[in-house]
Design an enzyme around this catalytic site. Structure first.
Site, mmCIF file in Angstrom:
data_model
loop_
_atom_site.group_PDB
_atom_site.id
_atom_site.type_symbol
_atom_site.label_atom_id
_atom_site.label_comp_id
_atom_site.label_asym_id
_atom_site.label_seq_id
_atom_site.Cartn_x
_atom_site.Cartn_y
_atom_site.Cartn_z
ATOM 1 N N LYS A 141 -17.463 20.100 -6.233
ATOM 2 C CA LYS A 141 -16.037 20.892 -6.578
ATOM 3 C C LYS A 141 -16.204 22.450 -6.276
ATOM 4 O O LYS A 141 -16.918 22.927 -7.511
ATOM 5 C CB LYS A 141 -15.544 20.429 -8.011
ATOM 6 C CG LYS A 141 -15.388 18.855 -7.902
ATOM 7 C CD LYS A 141 -16.638 18.274 -8.580
ATOM 8 C CE LYS A 141 -16.552 16.699 -8.802
ATOM 9 N NZ LYS A 141 -16.070 15.914 -7.520
ATOM 10 N N ASP A 196 -11.328 35.593 -3.537
ATOM 11 C CA ASP A 196 -11.719 36.858 -3.391
ATOM 12 C C ASP A 196 -13.268 37.167 -3.576
ATOM 13 O O ASP A 196 -13.528 38.469 -4.084
ATOM 14 C CB ASP A 196 -10.949 37.757 -4.268
ATOM 15 C CG ASP A 196 -9.264 37.894 -3.929
ATOM 16 O OD1 ASP A 196 -9.140 37.575 -2.705
ATOM 17 O OD2 ASP A 196 -8.739 38.382 -4.859
ATOM 18 N N ASP A 247 -31.418 21.519 -26.901
ATOM 19 C CA ASP A 247 -31.708 22.395 -27.966
ATOM 20 C C ASP A 247 -30.756 23.393 -28.460
ATOM 21 O O ASP A 247 -31.211 24.663 -28.919
ATOM 22 C CB ASP A 247 -33.262 23.047 -27.700
ATOM 23 C CG ASP A 247 -34.267 22.070 -27.627
ATOM 24 O OD1 ASP A 247 -34.211 20.933 -28.184
ATOM 25 O OD2 ASP A 247 -35.173 22.472 -26.970
ATOM 26 N N HIS A 249 -15.441 12.009 -17.756
ATOM 27 C CA HIS A 249 -15.963 12.156 -16.586
ATOM 28 C C HIS A 249 -16.752 13.272 -16.328
ATOM 29 O O HIS A 249 -17.405 13.816 -15.384
ATOM 30 C CB HIS A 249 -14.796 12.341 -15.701
ATOM 31 C CG HIS A 249 -15.175 12.307 -14.000
ATOM 32 N ND1 HIS A 249 -15.029 13.374 -13.250
ATOM 33 C CD2 HIS A 249 -15.552 11.441 -13.324
ATOM 34 C CE1 HIS A 249 -15.418 13.181 -12.084
ATOM 35 N NE2 HIS A 249 -15.567 11.809 -11.905
ATOM 36 N N HIS A 276 -19.404 15.443 -2.711
ATOM 37 C CA HIS A 276 -18.727 15.485 -3.935
ATOM 38 C C HIS A 276 -18.881 16.659 -4.943
ATOM 39 O O HIS A 276 -18.252 16.615 -6.045
ATOM 40 C CB HIS A 276 -19.867 14.561 -4.852
ATOM 41 C CG HIS A 276 -19.366 13.866 -6.140
ATOM 42 N ND1 HIS A 276 -19.882 14.060 -7.266
ATOM 43 C CD2 HIS A 276 -18.284 12.876 -6.477
ATOM 44 C CE1 HIS A 276 -19.298 13.198 -8.318
ATOM 45 N NE2 HIS A 276 -18.085 12.721 -7.916
ATOM 46 N N LYS A 279 -20.038 15.887 -16.683
ATOM 47 C CA LYS A 279 -21.514 15.840 -16.169
ATOM 48 C C LYS A 279 -22.112 16.956 -16.879
ATOM 49 O O LYS A 279 -22.231 17.946 -16.347
ATOM 50 C CB LYS A 279 -21.649 15.842 -14.811
ATOM 51 C CG LYS A 279 -20.782 14.595 -14.072
ATOM 52 C CD LYS A 279 -19.453 15.279 -13.522
ATOM 53 C CE LYS A 279 -18.966 14.523 -12.206
ATOM 54 N NZ LYS A 279 -18.546 13.069 -12.507
#
EC number: 2.7.8.-
Length: 480
Positions: free
Chosen positions: A219, A224, A405, A398, A217, A400
């Site tokens: 990404k 470079d 604080d 979508h 899952h 996450k």
């Protein structure tokens, strides 16, 4: 009748042997028992594909070598940029403990002086990412759960073909389940010009070894070794709002320039060598061109933390719990899936009952029916405990993200659910920078303008049938 009773007894016995022969938490154990007992034959077929645990013997053999050489490069990086006090040197003792925890559990060093840009719109993200890819002169490493054969997928593929043909090293890892409908022949033009493309851990052992339940899952994009991307977006038209089912796609992604890219690069290399045995990275001497020293002097200190079923430590979940426990005033969370285990659930409840401003934003529509009903179940329970639950109405959220604080934050691929904690291979950035944290708070507040606060009274008005579906889905939550 006797035959039926014999079948029931044999099925129950096999279910007991099947589930209890592998070490797992008690919630998942009983969830699988429920499936195997109530669904004879079908339940065992499901278990064969998605229930077995992942063998760990051959996973990520470069871990130690990469860590040692990364520490060397990190020392050189610090010497180059100087040793002046950075924001992460002035953070509270509790946050320093979290930094140390990640160093201990995931060898996640504290990367200082990065420049970080936040993206919340797919058009802006892919435009910038493709500009960076266009400027690549050495290497392009890409790892995505989803790489679809659609308009944006083909645009990125064509650009990668162009760069590979020009002599740039291009490597791509994709998850075959998350990229369903995209066959390896889609990448043939890239492979024909010298690019390398592999489904995560390969497909020949999908049933015997990889197990469909364990998904890549993550990404990750590194260019470079100097520019990196991590977050919630995948490659596909739906992430650009081109799918009517979802409408506008609201996600959160980061562009990182600085030594934080070292960890993204290292994670990609570990995943690649676990996937492709024919064209591995050198397991004795890591080429320093993949980890060029950065001259960037940014304001952001961060740690890149990864977790997955190859470890029992659940590093990202531990980070989430530490963030929750660290909160003194506010704890704002965005997640498409809210299916916490008991430890995270209790931490959220304790925070709310202690008077901390706990807000959780979830979608107002499902992309997976069972998962969404379970999400609604836990949202209703947390609302009763004083957590402010917001339904996002402007498309599909979508993202996450966690902000504590207005001081520290997390952005990445891991949802607030069992699957991300235990079953998926995930990656998050934990950020120690008030400027980025405040920016994420501002994004949350803007999203609130497109959201509705769902009070306990509104949850009570839901139909009995909807509540039944939520409760039934919750029973399967440990294996969703």
């Amino acid at each position: 009748m006797l035959i039926f009773e014999i079948v029931v007894v044999i099925n129950a016995a096999l279910a007991l042997v099947t589930v209890f022969r592998e070490k797992r938490d008690i919630a998942a154990t009983w969830a699988w028992m429920l499936v195997l007992v109530l669904l004879p034959v079908v339940g065992f077929v499901a278990y064969a594909f998605i229930g077995r645990k992942l063998p760990k013997g051959r996973m990520f053999r470069l871990q130690h070598q990469v860590a040692v050489q990364l520490n060397e490069r990190l020392s050189q990086q610090r010497e180059q940029l100087g040793t002046e006090i950075m924001p992460a040197d002035k953070i509270s003792h509790s946050v320093i403990n979290m930094v140390n925890m990640f160093m201990e559990t995931d060898q996640a060093f504290l990367a200082r002086q990065n420049r970080v840009k936040i993206f919340t719109d797919g058009h802006d993200l892919f435009h910038t990412m493709m500009e960076d890819i266009e400027r690549a002169h050495s290497s392009i490493h890409i790892e995505f759960y989803t790489f679809y054969n659609d308009k944006i997928g083909n645009e990125i593929l064509n650009l990668l073909v162009k760069k590979a043909a020009a002599g740039v090293e291009v490597r791509v890892i994709y998850d075959p389940w998350g990229s369903m409908g995209t066959w390896k022949r889609f990448f043939k033009p890239l492979m024909d010009v010298g690019g390398h493309v592999e489904p995560f851990l390969g497909t020949r052992s999908a049933v015997i070894d990889f197990r469909l339940n364990f998904r890549d899952h993550r990404k990750i994009v590194t260019i470079d070794g100097q520019v990196g991307y991590v977050g919630g977006f995948n490659i596909g038209d739906q992430y650009l709002g081109r799918k009517e089912k979802f409408g506008y796609w609201r996600d959160t992604h980061l562009r990182i320039v600085g030594s934080g890219v070292f960890s993204l690069q290292a994670r990609f290399m570990l995943d690649w060598n676990a996937t492709d045995k024919d064209h591995p990275f050198n397991d004795r001497k890591i080429d320093t061109r993949y980890f060029p020293l950065s001259k960037v002097k940014g304001n952001t200190s961060l740690q890149i933390v990864s977790s997955g079923p190859d470890s029992d430590l659940q590093q990202i979940k531990m980070g989430y719990m530490r963030l929750i426990q660290t909160a003194e005033k506010s704890l704002w969370i965005q997640t498409p899936y809210l299916i916490p285990d008991d430890s995270v659930l209790d931490s959220l409840r304790i925070a709310a009952m202690a008077g901390i401003d706990v807000r959780i934003m979830i979608p107002d529509k499902p992309d997976h029916a069972f998962v969404y009903r379970a999400t609604q179940y836990y949202a209703r329970q947390l609302a009763d405990d004083g957590v402010k639950i917001y339904y996002y109405h402007n498309g599909f959220i979508h993202a996450k993200t966690i902000v504590v604080d207005g001081r520290i934050a997390s952005v990445g691929s891991a949802n607030m659910d069992y699957r991300s904690f235990k079953l998926n291979f995930e990656i998050n950035a934990f950020i120690y920078d008030e400027g980025i944290a405040r920016e994420l708070e501002g994004i949350f507040e803007k999203d609130m303008a497109h959201s509705e606060l769902i009070t306990p009274e509104k949850f009570d008005q839901q139909s009995l049938y909807l509540k039944f579906k939520q409760t039934a889905s919750r029973l399967l939550s440990p294996i969703l």
